[in-house]
Design a protein around this motif. Structure first.
Motif, short mmCIF file in Angstrom:
data_model
loop_
_atom_site.label_atom_id
_atom_site.label_comp_id
_atom_site.label_asym_id
_atom_site.label_seq_id
_atom_site.Cartn_x
_atom_site.Cartn_y
_atom_site.Cartn_z
N THR A 192 0.83 -1.20 0.00
CA THR A 192 0.00 0.00 0.00
C THR A 192 0.86 1.25 0.00
N ASP A 193 1.99 1.22 0.70
CA ASP A 193 2.87 2.38 0.78
C ASP A 193 3.52 2.71 -0.57
N ASP A 194 3.55 1.75 -1.49
CA ASP A 194 4.18 1.95 -2.79
C ASP A 194 3.27 2.63 -3.82
N LEU A 195 1.98 2.66 -3.58
CA LEU A 195 1.02 3.04 -4.61
C LEU A 195 1.17 4.47 -5.13
N GLY A 196 1.72 5.36 -4.33
CA GLY A 196 1.91 6.74 -4.77
C GLY A 196 3.24 6.98 -5.48
N LYS A 197 4.06 5.93 -5.62
CA LYS A 197 5.38 6.09 -6.23
C LYS A 197 5.27 6.43 -7.71
N PRO A 198 6.25 7.19 -8.21
CA PRO A 198 6.29 7.48 -9.65
C PRO A 198 6.69 6.23 -10.42
N THR A 199 6.38 6.25 -11.71
CA THR A 199 6.71 5.13 -12.59
C THR A 199 7.40 5.65 -13.84
N PRO A 200 8.02 4.77 -14.61
CA PRO A 200 8.57 5.20 -15.89
C PRO A 200 7.50 5.75 -16.85
N CYS A 201 6.25 5.43 -16.60
CA CYS A 201 5.12 6.02 -17.34
C CYS A 201 4.84 7.34 -16.62
N SER A 202 5.49 8.40 -17.04
CA SER A 202 5.57 9.64 -16.26
C SER A 202 4.22 10.22 -15.84
N GLU A 203 3.17 9.92 -16.58
CA GLU A 203 1.88 10.49 -16.22
C GLU A 203 1.15 9.69 -15.14
N TRP A 204 1.72 8.54 -14.73
CA TRP A 204 1.03 7.66 -13.79
C TRP A 204 1.84 7.38 -12.53
N THR A 205 1.12 7.33 -11.40
CA THR A 205 1.68 6.75 -10.19
C THR A 205 1.60 5.23 -10.33
N LEU A 206 2.16 4.53 -9.37
CA LEU A 206 2.10 3.07 -9.43
C LEU A 206 0.65 2.59 -9.34
N ALA A 207 -0.18 3.24 -8.52
CA ALA A 207 -1.61 2.85 -8.44
C ALA A 207 -2.29 3.01 -9.79
N GLN A 208 -2.00 4.11 -10.49
CA GLN A 208 -2.62 4.35 -11.79
C GLN A 208 -2.10 3.37 -12.84
N LEU A 209 -0.80 3.04 -12.78
CA LEU A 209 -0.25 2.05 -13.71
C LEU A 209 -0.91 0.69 -13.49
N LEU A 210 -1.06 0.29 -12.24
CA LEU A 210 -1.72 -1.00 -11.96
C LEU A 210 -3.17 -1.00 -12.44
N ALA A 211 -3.85 0.12 -12.30
CA ALA A 211 -5.23 0.23 -12.79
C ALA A 211 -5.26 0.07 -14.31
N HIS A 212 -4.32 0.71 -15.00
CA HIS A 212 -4.21 0.57 -16.46
C HIS A 212 -3.93 -0.88 -16.85
N MET A 213 -2.96 -1.51 -16.18
CA MET A 213 -2.59 -2.88 -16.50
C MET A 213 -3.76 -3.84 -16.27
N THR A 214 -4.49 -3.63 -15.19
CA THR A 214 -5.65 -4.47 -14.88
C THR A 214 -6.73 -4.29 -15.95
N ALA A 215 -6.99 -3.05 -16.33
CA ALA A 215 -8.01 -2.78 -17.36
C ALA A 215 -7.61 -3.39 -18.70
N GLN A 216 -6.34 -3.33 -19.05
CA GLN A 216 -5.90 -3.93 -20.31
C GLN A 216 -6.08 -5.45 -20.29
N HIS A 217 -5.83 -6.08 -19.16
CA HIS A 217 -6.09 -7.53 -19.06
C HIS A 217 -7.57 -7.80 -19.32
N HIS A 218 -8.44 -7.03 -18.67
CA HIS A 218 -9.88 -7.24 -18.86
C HIS A 218 -10.29 -6.99 -20.32
N GLY A 219 -9.77 -5.92 -20.90
CA GLY A 219 -10.12 -5.60 -22.28
C GLY A 219 -9.64 -6.66 -23.27
N PHE A 220 -8.40 -7.10 -23.12
CA PHE A 220 -7.88 -8.13 -24.02
C PHE A 220 -8.60 -9.46 -23.80
N ALA A 221 -8.98 -9.77 -22.56
CA ALA A 221 -9.77 -10.98 -22.31
C ALA A 221 -11.10 -10.89 -23.05
#
Length: 193
Positions: free
Chosen positions: A26-55
Motif C-alpha cells: 500500500t505504501d508503494d502506490l503513490g510512487k512514480p513510474t517510468p510512465c511519467s503520467e502515472w503513479t504506481l496505483a494508476q499504472l496497476l489500474a491501467h494494467m488491470t483494465a488492459q487484461h480485462h479488455g484483451f480478455a
C-alpha cells in the motif's frame, strides 16, 4: 512462430508481471513510474483494465468499452492477479487462434497472433515499469528475449508516438546488447530510469 509458442511466451510474461506486482505494498502506490503520467496505483489500474479488455477481445467482445474501463482499486494487487488469470484463461480458449480481436484503442481489428503479441510486449515493458518503481532489478526470461525484441522492433516508430495517449514514446538510441534494454529503448523507455 506457432501460436502455441506465442501463447506460452505470453503466459511467461504475464505470470512474471504477477510475481512483480505481488511485491507492491500500500505504501508503494503513490510512487512514480517510468510512465511519467502515472503513479504506481494508476499504472496497476491501467494494467488491470488492459487484461480485462484483451480478455473480452479474445472472447469476441472487444467492442464492449466497459471491459476496458480503468479504475483505481482499493485492492490493486489482488485485482491485478485476478485480471491476469482472466486474460490467460481467455487466451487459452480453443477458438482464440482463429479469432480477430477488436481493440478499440487502436480503432481496428487484429488477428490473434498480432493482438497476443501486443499484449505480450505490453507486459514485458509494464513488468519492468513496476519493478523499477519498486527499485527492483528485473531480468527478462531468456526464452522471451528474442521474441520480445522482434515484437518491439516491429512497433512503428515516428510521429504517431508523439501524440497524446500514444502507448510508447519515440525509440531511443540503443548501444546495449542486453535484450531487455534493447526492447525498452525500441519502445522509448530509458533502461536507466
Amino acid at each position: 512462430m506457432l501460436i502455441t509458442e506465442l501463447l506460452a511466451l505470453h503466459r511467461t510474461a504475464v505470470r512474471t508481471s504477477v510475481e512483480i506486482v505481488s511485491r507492491v505494498s500500500t505504501d508503494d502506490l503513490g510512487k512514480p513510474t517510468p510512465c511519467s503520467e502515472w503513479t504506481l496505483a494508476q499504472l496497476l489500474a491501467h494494467m488491470t483494465a488492459q487484461h480485462h479488455g484483451f480478455a473480452a477481445a479474445a472472447r469476441g467482445q472487444g467492442g464492449d468499452l466497459a471491459a476496458w474501463k480503468v479504475s483505481v482499486s482499493s485492492r490493486p494487487v489482488a485485482e491485478y492477479a485476478e485480471a491476469a488469470e482472466d486474460v490467460l484463461a481467455a487466451f487459452a480458449e480453443p477458438e482464440v487462434p482463429q479469432r480477430e480481436f477488436e481493440l478499440p484503442e487502436f480503432g481496428a481489428w487484429f488477428p490473434a497472433m498480432q493482438a497476443i503479441g501486443f499484449h505480450l510486449i505490453d507486459y514485458v515493458v509494464h513488468g519492468w515499469d513496476v519493478a523499477r518503481s519498486l527499485g527492483l532489478e528485473h531480468r527478462l526470461a531468456p526464452e522471451l528475449a528474442g521474441p520480445a525484441l522482434r515484437i518491439a522492433l516491429a512497433v512503428p516508430d515516428g510521429e504517431s508516438r508523439l501524440k497524446p495517449g500514444a502507448p510508447f514514446a519515440p525509440a531511443l538510441d540503443a548501444d546495449d546488447e542486453d535484450p531487455l534494454n534493447r526492447v525498452l529503448t525500441a519502445l522509448g523507455r530509458s533502461p536507466k530510469w
